[in-house]
Design a protein around this motif. Structure first.
Motif, PDB file in Angstrom:
ATOM      1  N   CYS A 121      37.116  -5.240 -19.326  1.00 13.17           N
ATOM      2  CA  CYS A 121      37.751  -6.179 -18.400  1.00 13.17           C
ATOM      3  C   CYS A 121      38.813  -5.514 -17.529  1.00 13.17           C
ATOM      4  CB  CYS A 121      38.354  -7.352 -19.170  1.00 13.17           C
ATOM      5  SG  CYS A 121      37.118  -8.400 -19.986  1.00 13.17           S
ATOM      6  N   ALA A 122      38.755  -4.191 -17.408  1.00 13.66           N
ATOM      7  CA  ALA A 122      39.689  -3.469 -16.546  1.00 13.66           C
ATOM      8  C   ALA A 122      39.030  -2.181 -16.068  1.00 13.66           C
ATOM      9  CB  ALA A 122      40.986  -3.153 -17.294  1.00 13.66           C
ATOM     10  N   GLY A 123      39.341  -1.784 -14.836  1.00 15.11           N
ATOM     11  CA  GLY A 123      38.820  -0.529 -14.309  1.00 15.11           C
ATOM     12  C   GLY A 123      38.415  -0.634 -12.855  1.00 15.11           C
ATOM     13  N   SER A 124      37.686   0.360 -12.389  1.00 13.37           N
ATOM     14  CA  SER A 124      37.184   0.362 -11.018  1.00 13.37           C
ATOM     15  C   SER A 124      36.006  -0.598 -10.924  1.00 13.37           C
ATOM     16  CB  SER A 124      36.736   1.775 -10.610  1.00 13.37           C
ATOM     17  OG  SER A 124      37.811   2.685 -10.710  1.00 13.37           O
ATOM     18  N   LEU A 125      36.030  -1.444  -9.914  1.00 13.17           N
ATOM     19  CA  LEU A 125      34.986  -2.441  -9.762  1.00 13.17           C
ATOM     20  C   LEU A 125      33.744  -1.817  -9.140  1.00 13.17           C
ATOM     21  CD1 LEU A 125      34.316  -5.491 -10.063  1.00 13.17           C
ATOM     22  CD2 LEU A 125      35.110  -5.781  -7.696  1.00 13.17           C
ATOM     23  N   GLU A 126      32.608  -1.971  -9.807  1.00 11.92           N
ATOM     24  CA  GLU A 126      31.329  -1.502  -9.277  1.00 11.92           C
ATOM     25  C   GLU A 126      30.352  -2.661  -9.208  1.00 11.92           C
ATOM     26  OE1 GLU A 126      29.758   1.768 -11.496  1.00 11.92           O
ATOM     27  OE2 GLU A 126      31.243   3.191 -10.725  1.00 11.92           O
ATOM     28  N   LEU A 127      29.446  -2.567  -8.260  1.00  8.57           N
ATOM     29  CA  LEU A 127      28.441  -3.604  -8.068  1.00  8.57           C
ATOM     30  C   LEU A 127      27.062  -2.966  -7.994  1.00  8.57           C
ATOM     31  CD1 LEU A 127      27.347  -6.425  -7.254  1.00  8.57           C
ATOM     32  CD2 LEU A 127      28.018  -5.902  -4.901  1.00  8.57           C
ATOM     33  N   LYS A 128      26.139  -3.480  -8.785  1.00  5.41           N
ATOM     34  CA  LYS A 128      24.741  -3.107  -8.657  1.00  5.41           C
ATOM     35  C   LYS A 128      24.085  -4.164  -7.780  1.00  5.41           C
ATOM     36  CE  LYS A 128      20.500  -2.193 -11.273  1.00  5.41           C
ATOM     37  NZ  LYS A 128      19.853  -2.265 -12.600  1.00  5.41           N
ATOM     38  N   TYR A 129      23.719  -3.759  -6.578  1.00  6.99           N
ATOM     39  CA  TYR A 129      23.183  -4.705  -5.593  1.00  6.99           C
ATOM     40  C   TYR A 129      21.911  -4.124  -5.001  1.00  6.99           C
ATOM     41  CZ  TYR A 129      23.153  -7.934  -1.595  1.00  6.99           C
ATOM     42  OH  TYR A 129      22.800  -8.887  -0.671  1.00  6.99           O
ATOM     43  N   LEU A 130      20.849  -4.902  -5.021  1.00  7.84           N
ATOM     44  CA  LEU A 130      19.545  -4.436  -4.535  1.00  7.84           C
ATOM     45  C   LEU A 130      19.130  -3.142  -5.236  1.00  7.84           C
ATOM     46  CD1 LEU A 130      20.010  -5.175  -0.714  1.00  7.84           C
ATOM     47  CD2 LEU A 130      18.977  -6.637  -2.469  1.00  7.84           C
ATOM     48  N   ASP A 169      21.066  -0.748  -6.351  1.00 11.64           N
ATOM     49  CA  ASP A 169      21.922   0.408  -6.046  1.00 11.64           C
ATOM     50  C   ASP A 169      23.325   0.166  -6.596  1.00 11.64           C
ATOM     51  OD1 ASP A 169      23.007   2.697  -5.031  1.00 11.64           O
ATOM     52  OD2 ASP A 169      22.632   2.237  -2.930  1.00 11.64           O
ATOM     53  N   GLN A 170      23.765   1.007  -7.546  1.00  6.54           N
ATOM     54  CA  GLN A 170      25.097   0.882  -8.146  1.00  6.54           C
ATOM     55  C   GLN A 170      26.109   1.677  -7.330  1.00  6.54           C
ATOM     56  OE1 GLN A 170      25.357  -0.555 -11.591  1.00  6.54           O
ATOM     57  NE2 GLN A 170      27.522  -0.741 -11.148  1.00  6.54           N
ATOM     58  N   ARG A 171      27.134   0.999  -6.809  1.00  8.65           N
ATOM     59  CA  ARG A 171      28.173   1.669  -6.020  1.00  8.65           C
ATOM     60  C   ARG A 171      29.531   1.044  -6.323  1.00  8.65           C
ATOM     61  NH1 ARG A 171      26.009   1.329   0.211  1.00  8.65           N
ATOM     62  NH2 ARG A 171      23.778   1.673  -0.170  1.00  8.65           N
ATOM     63  N   PRO A 172      30.636   1.794  -6.031  1.00 11.89           N
ATOM     64  CA  PRO A 172      31.966   1.182  -6.141  1.00 11.89           C
ATOM     65  C   PRO A 172      32.137   0.113  -5.065  1.00 11.89           C
ATOM     66  CG  PRO A 172      32.090   3.596  -5.991  1.00 11.89           C
ATOM     67  CD  PRO A 172      30.701   3.218  -5.633  1.00 11.89           C
ATOM     68  N   VAL A 173      33.053  -0.796  -5.334  1.00 15.41           N
ATOM     69  CA  VAL A 173      33.428  -1.799  -4.341  1.00 15.41           C
ATOM     70  C   VAL A 173      34.681  -1.299  -3.633  1.00 15.41           C
ATOM     71  CG1 VAL A 173      34.255  -4.160  -3.987  1.00 15.41           C
ATOM     72  CG2 VAL A 173      32.406  -3.705  -5.615  1.00 15.41           C
ATOM     73  N   MET A 174      34.644  -1.244  -2.309  1.00 16.02           N
ATOM     74  CA  MET A 174      35.786  -0.745  -1.561  1.00 16.02           C
ATOM     75  C   MET A 174      36.926  -1.758  -1.549  1.00 16.02           C
ATOM     76  SD  MET A 174      34.842  -1.156   2.495  1.00 16.02           S
ATOM     77  CE  MET A 174      36.569  -0.986   2.971  1.00 16.02           C
TER      78      MET A 174
END
Length: 207
Positions: free
Chosen positions: A116-125, A127-132
């Protein structure tokens, strides 16, 4: 559409049975079987259904209910299926249909001991990437914590990293859990969003 889930491919099922009517109707759990769920997951571009359960994603407050769909499982859209023709007048409390499809897009927080803490990442379509970092407020960030079943937002940070492709979430567009997936675009940036949530799981709330 699927509301209140942790990803685009999970949540409480609602349908728009008339294209000229912009009102959404909930589906009673008793009216959703595996064949119906297969069609819903396919129509949303998700994988096979893995969970059908009422109350999992909150109960329905709306008095509108859809008719019973009678899908064969091969249809490309739910409204292509035969239906009972008339909508239910009511459904038992806690029996609004919830659905989870496999292979959905999802958030996660990485880089710290707690999920429940850390750098937010999103797997979308796929593709896993950080959220800016995009000037999120704690109120907006709380919606991410709710997605993760991590309670409320405690703090936000912006961290410099190497310039890379990220997911940008428009905070002006993203005002509720249901419209999140319409607000994601690809973007190059060197600043990522770090989020700390309270970790206490919130009880399901009515929408």
């Amino acid at each position: 559409r699927l509301l209140n889930g942790s990803s685009r491919c999970s949540g409480r099922l609602q349908v728009k049975t008339n294209s000229s009517d912009q009102t959404w109707s909930s589906v009673c759990e008793a009216d959703l079987d595996l064949q119906d769920a297969q069609v819903v997951c396919r129509e949303l571009g998700c994988g096979a259904p893995s969970v059908l359960q009422g109350t999992l994603y909150g109960d329905a407050q709306t008095p509108r209910w859809s008719p019973e769909f009678q899908c064969g499982g091969h249809e490309s859209a739910l409204l292509d299926c035969r239906s009972s023709g008339s909508a239910r007048s009511s459904c038992s409390p806690g029996k609004a249909a919830g659905l989870t499809c496999s292979g959905g897009d999802e958030f996660r927080l990485v880089g710290r001991a707690s999920r429940c803490a850390g750098s937010l990442e999103l797997k979308y379509l796929g593709d896993q990437r950080p959220v800016m970092d995009k000037v999120f407020t704690l109120k907006t960030a709380a919606l991410f914590c709710e997605h993760l079943n991590c309670g409320s937002a405690v703090s936000l940070e912006s961290t410099d990293v190497s310039y890379q492709s990220m997911w940008k979430i428009d905070s002006e567009c993203f005002q509720s859990r249901s419209d999140l997936w319409n607000c994601v675009t690809s973007f190059f940036s060197s600043r990522i969003l770090k989020l700390t949530c309270s970790e206490k799981k919130l009880k399901s709330t009515k929408i």
